[in-house]
Design an enzyme around this catalytic site. Structure first.
Site, PDB file in Angstrom:
ATOM      1  N   HIS A 215      40.052  35.998  31.179  1.00 34.74           N
ATOM      2  CA  HIS A 215      39.991  35.999  32.459  1.00 34.74           C
ATOM      3  C   HIS A 215      38.922  35.950  33.149  1.00 34.74           C
ATOM      4  O   HIS A 215      38.690  36.434  34.698  1.00 34.74           O
ATOM      5  CB  HIS A 215      40.996  37.685  32.711  1.00 34.74           C
ATOM      6  CG  HIS A 215      40.461  39.075  32.777  1.00 34.74           C
ATOM      7  ND1 HIS A 215      40.037  39.580  31.348  1.00 34.74           N
ATOM      8  CD2 HIS A 215      39.635  39.366  33.459  1.00 34.74           C
ATOM      9  CE1 HIS A 215      39.668  40.950  31.952  1.00 34.74           C
ATOM     10  NE2 HIS A 215      39.205  40.366  33.050  1.00 34.74           N
TER      11      HIS A 215
HETATM   12  C1  UD1 Z   1      40.070  42.127  38.185  1.00 35.49           C
HETATM   13  C2  UD1 Z   1      38.433  43.140  38.307  1.00 35.49           C
HETATM   14  C3  UD1 Z   1      37.941  42.941  37.130  1.00 35.49           C
HETATM   15  C4  UD1 Z   1      39.343  43.098  35.985  1.00 35.49           C
HETATM   16  C5  UD1 Z   1      40.826  42.191  35.809  1.00 35.49           C
HETATM   17  C6  UD1 Z   1      41.093  43.174  35.012  1.00 35.49           C
HETATM   18  C7  UD1 Z   1      37.503  43.106  40.273  1.00 35.49           C
HETATM   19  C8  UD1 Z   1      36.422  42.127  40.725  1.00 35.49           C
HETATM   20  N1  UD1 Z   1      38.481  41.788  39.011  1.00 35.49           N
HETATM   21  O1  UD1 Z   1      39.389  40.860  37.331  1.00 35.49           O
HETATM   22  O2  UD1 Z   1      36.907  42.990  36.712  1.00 35.49           O
HETATM   23  O3  UD1 Z   1      38.285  42.915  34.363  1.00 35.49           O
HETATM   24  O4  UD1 Z   1      40.956  42.464  36.535  1.00 35.49           O
HETATM   25  O5  UD1 Z   1      42.912  42.142  34.518  1.00 35.49           O
HETATM   26  O6  UD1 Z   1      38.478  43.885  40.573  1.00 35.49           O
HETATM   27  N2  UD1 Z   1      46.874  37.664  40.462  1.00 35.49           N
HETATM   28  C9  UD1 Z   1      48.210  37.616  40.537  1.00 35.49           C
HETATM   29  N3  UD1 Z   1      48.695  38.459  40.559  1.00 35.49           N
HETATM   30  C10 UD1 Z   1      48.116  39.748  40.424  1.00 35.49           C
HETATM   31  C11 UD1 Z   1      46.710  39.898  40.390  1.00 35.49           C
HETATM   32  C12 UD1 Z   1      46.257  39.070  40.535  1.00 35.49           C
HETATM   33  O7  UD1 Z   1      48.453  36.445  40.650  1.00 35.49           O
HETATM   34  O8  UD1 Z   1      49.195  40.716  40.048  1.00 35.49           O
HETATM   35  C13 UD1 Z   1      46.114  36.151  40.478  1.00 35.49           C
HETATM   36  C14 UD1 Z   1      45.293  36.052  41.997  1.00 35.49           C
HETATM   37  O9  UD1 Z   1      45.413  34.498  41.644  1.00 35.49           O
HETATM   38  C15 UD1 Z   1      44.270  36.255  42.226  1.00 35.49           C
HETATM   39  C16 UD1 Z   1      43.276  36.578  40.269  1.00 35.49           C
HETATM   40  O10 UD1 Z   1      44.696  36.644  39.429  1.00 35.49           O
HETATM   41  O11 UD1 Z   1      43.343  35.818  42.763  1.00 35.49           O
HETATM   42  C17 UD1 Z   1      42.163  37.790  40.202  1.00 35.49           C
HETATM   43  O12 UD1 Z   1      42.532  38.838  40.610  1.00 35.49           O
HETATM   44  P1  UD1 Z   1      42.191  39.741  41.091  1.00 35.49           P
HETATM   45  O13 UD1 Z   1      42.580  40.951  40.651  1.00 35.49           O
HETATM   46  O14 UD1 Z   1      40.816  39.338  42.131  1.00 35.49           O
HETATM   47  O15 UD1 Z   1      41.027  39.598  39.629  1.00 35.49           O
HETATM   48  P2  UD1 Z   1      41.031  39.740  38.556  1.00 35.49           P
HETATM   49  O16 UD1 Z   1      40.926  38.696  38.131  1.00 35.49           O
HETATM   50  O17 UD1 Z   1      42.371  40.342  38.008  1.00 35.49           O
HETATM   51  N1  UDP Z   2      46.299  44.110  28.252  1.00 35.50           N
HETATM   52  C1  UDP Z   2      47.644  44.297  28.065  1.00 35.50           C
HETATM   53  N2  UDP Z   2      48.435  43.151  27.818  1.00 35.50           N
HETATM   54  C2  UDP Z   2      48.405  41.525  28.341  1.00 35.50           C
HETATM   55  C3  UDP Z   2      46.471  41.973  28.243  1.00 35.50           C
HETATM   56  C4  UDP Z   2      46.188  42.978  27.688  1.00 35.50           C
HETATM   57  O1  UDP Z   2      48.480  45.149  28.199  1.00 35.50           O
HETATM   58  O2  UDP Z   2      48.585  40.303  28.182  1.00 35.50           O
HETATM   59  C5  UDP Z   2      45.745  45.607  27.706  1.00 35.50           C
HETATM   60  C6  UDP Z   2      44.856  45.570  26.831  1.00 35.50           C
HETATM   61  O3  UDP Z   2      45.152  46.132  26.025  1.00 35.50           O
HETATM   62  C7  UDP Z   2      43.499  46.791  27.760  1.00 35.50           C
HETATM   63  C8  UDP Z   2      43.585  46.283  29.055  1.00 35.50           C
HETATM   64  O4  UDP Z   2      44.881  45.842  29.419  1.00 35.50           O
HETATM   65  O5  UDP Z   2      44.385  47.672  27.807  1.00 35.50           O
HETATM   66  C9  UDP Z   2      42.660  45.201  29.500  1.00 35.50           C
HETATM   67  O6  UDP Z   2      42.673  44.834  30.375  1.00 35.50           O
HETATM   68  P1  UDP Z   2      41.538  43.498  30.820  1.00 35.50           P
HETATM   69  O7  UDP Z   2      41.774  42.886  29.954  1.00 35.50           O
HETATM   70  O8  UDP Z   2      42.902  43.063  32.231  1.00 35.50           O
HETATM   71  O9  UDP Z   2      40.365  44.146  31.845  1.00 35.50           O
HETATM   72  P2  UDP Z   2      38.807  44.907  31.584  1.00 35.50           P
HETATM   73  O10 UDP Z   2      39.135  46.164  30.656  1.00 35.50           O
HETATM   74  O11 UDP Z   2      38.759  43.408  30.982  1.00 35.50           O
HETATM   75  O12 UDP Z   2      38.041  45.444  32.430  1.00 35.50           O
END
Ligand code: UD1
Ligand code: UDP
Length: 371
Positions: A215
């Site tokens: 991601h």
């Molecule tokens: C965010 C965090 C990242 C973290 C990740 C965990 C920031 C800058 N990034 O990234 O550090 O590793 O979460 O998963 O804070 N979206 C949905 N549904 C949701 C949430 C998001 O559809 O419930 C989609 C939307 O298209 C959105 C995109 O995901 O634009 C990105 O979501 P966003 O929270 O901005 O960043 P992440 O990539 O999720």
């Molecule tokens: N995770 C989960 N389901 C998924 C993918 C990740 O429960 O489909 C859990 C994973 O085991 C870990 C956390 O989400 O506990 C990590 O989140 P993510 O990778 O979104 O964020 P990051 O750690 O990179 O910020």
């Protein structure tokens, strides 16, 4: 500063935050009044609600319902909506976790109102400012009064940035508290795949599959980069079946760029919506190999003793490489294939459990905050 009989306001917003806050709220519950604020950065049921249920996190007292948007908009909107919440509740401390936009937004509002800030998972550095998380980490740490670290390298990073030593507390890893609290309840992969109606290879999958998550913007936002990674994943899947829970950012990028087809055509890639925490723990625990660009998963695989190939050029969690099962490989196809072959041929790194990753980090945080 003693916080006994004072109010602590805990902040969550995105998936990894829920896993970190669960043991902290568990430890503090009953010892001090707690308020939980959910910024709403993640809002899909599969990205948040499910985690509240599985991890037993109380329902948020306040949801800022920010949703998705550009960095400036999202961070600014959380700040605007959080400021009156602080005014109304007057907490003694705001506790933030991790490195997402919700973390920096709430820390900044609290610091400007001279409310002490505690940052859990302080001091991690990738030294890569192209990652939005790195900017969030550096700034949140500058604003924090209590900096709780997961590994010793974090303290060195913080001292280098001029942070006073007395604010830094090495407590261990709350992500591993959650893992230890829930490992026995993890859902077996066969059940997860059955529930998702994925019938293929169910029998053969026992211990002979890889799990993939992706991601990071650097890997998924550019369609050419994403396509190359998918082709690489397709080649790996000829060696070992891959279970690939899709992050919504990745799912959106695949759909937008017509790349879902690559996954649909690959018989050995089982792609699914994001799975719950107990499902993910079960999948990782029995996997031969995990491929990821996630921060938290690098740590969880080390705790589980499962080899992890990190599809990034750096990590902010060096202990997972030095002592754990993690290998930083990047996304160069040749290098990734070599790393995969190595794990399949030798079983990969076994590693050991890093210092203080013992399931008691939240308890140490409580002791420090309350005494
Ligand atoms: C965010 C965090 C990242 C973290 C990740 C965990 C920031 C800058 N990034 O990234 O550090 O590793 O979460 O998963 O804070 N979206 C949905 N549904 C949701 C949430 C998001 O559809 O419930 C989609 C939307 O298209 C959105 C995109 O995901 O634009 C990105 O979501 P966003 O929270 O901005 O960043 P992440 O990539 O999720
Ligand atoms: N995770 C989960 N389901 C998924 C993918 C990740 O429960 O489909 C859990 C994973 O085991 C870990 C956390 O989400 O506990 C990590 O989140 P993510 O990778 O979104 O964020 P990051 O750690 O990179 O910020």
């Amino acid at each position: 500063m003693s916080l006994t009989n004072k109010k602590i306001m805990c902040i969550v917003g995105a998936r990894p935050n829920f896993i970190k806050i669960a043991p902290i709220m568990g430890a503090l519950n009953g010892a001090v009044p707690l308020t939980l604020v959910h910024t709403g950065q993640h809002y899909d049921s599969a990205m948040q609600e499910l985690f509240f249920q599985q991890l037993g996190i109380p329902k948020p007292d306040i949801n800022l319902e920010v949703g998705s948007g550009n960095h400036g908009w999202q961070t600014g909107t959380i700040m605007q909506r959080f400021e009156p919440i602080i005014d109304e509740n007057n907490p003694s401390l705001v506790l933030v976790v991790g490195d997402v936009n919700s973390t920096i937004a709430c820390a900044l509002v609290a610091a400007k109102k001279q409310i002490p800030v505690a940052h859990v998972e302080a001091g991690l550095r990738s030294f890569d400012r192209s990652m939005p998380e790195e900017i969030n980490r550096v700034l949140t740490d500058q604003l924090s009064d209590f900096l709780f670290t997961t590994e010793r390298s974090a303290k060195e990073n913080l001292l280098q940035e001029g942070i006073e030593e007395k604010r830094i507390h090495f407590v261990g890893n709350v992500m591993i508290d959650s893992l230890q609290n829930h490992r026995l309840k993890a859902i077996p992969p066969i059940e997860t795949l059955k529930n998702l109606n994925k019938k293929i290879l169910l029998k053969e999958l026992n211990k002979n599959y890889a799990v993939l998550t992706l991601h990071r913007p650097a890997n998924v936002d550019n369609p050419l980069v994403l396509r190359d990674i998918l082709l690489l994943v397709q080649s790996i899947s000829e060696q070992i079946p891959i279970i690939f829970p899709l992050h919504p950012r990745t799912n959106a990028a695949l759909k937008k760029n017509g790349l879902l087809e690559i996954l649909e055509q690959s018989l050995n890639i089982i792609f699914t919506p994001p799975v719950g925490y107990l499902e993910m723990l079960g999948l990782m625990d029995r996997a031969k190999l995990v491929l990821t660009d996630s921060g938290g998963i690098q740590e969880e695989t080390t705790a589980l003793g499962v080899p992890c190939i990190t599809l990034r050029d750096n990590t902010e969690r060096p202990i997972t490489v030095e002592e754990g099962t993690n290998t930083i490989v990047g996304t160069n196809p040749n290098q990734v294939m070599v790393a995969v072959h190595d794990v399949l041929a030798t079983g990969g790194k076994t590693g050991c459990i890093p210092e203080l990753w013992d399931g008691k980090a939240a308890f140490r945080i409580k002791e420090i905050l309350l005494n």
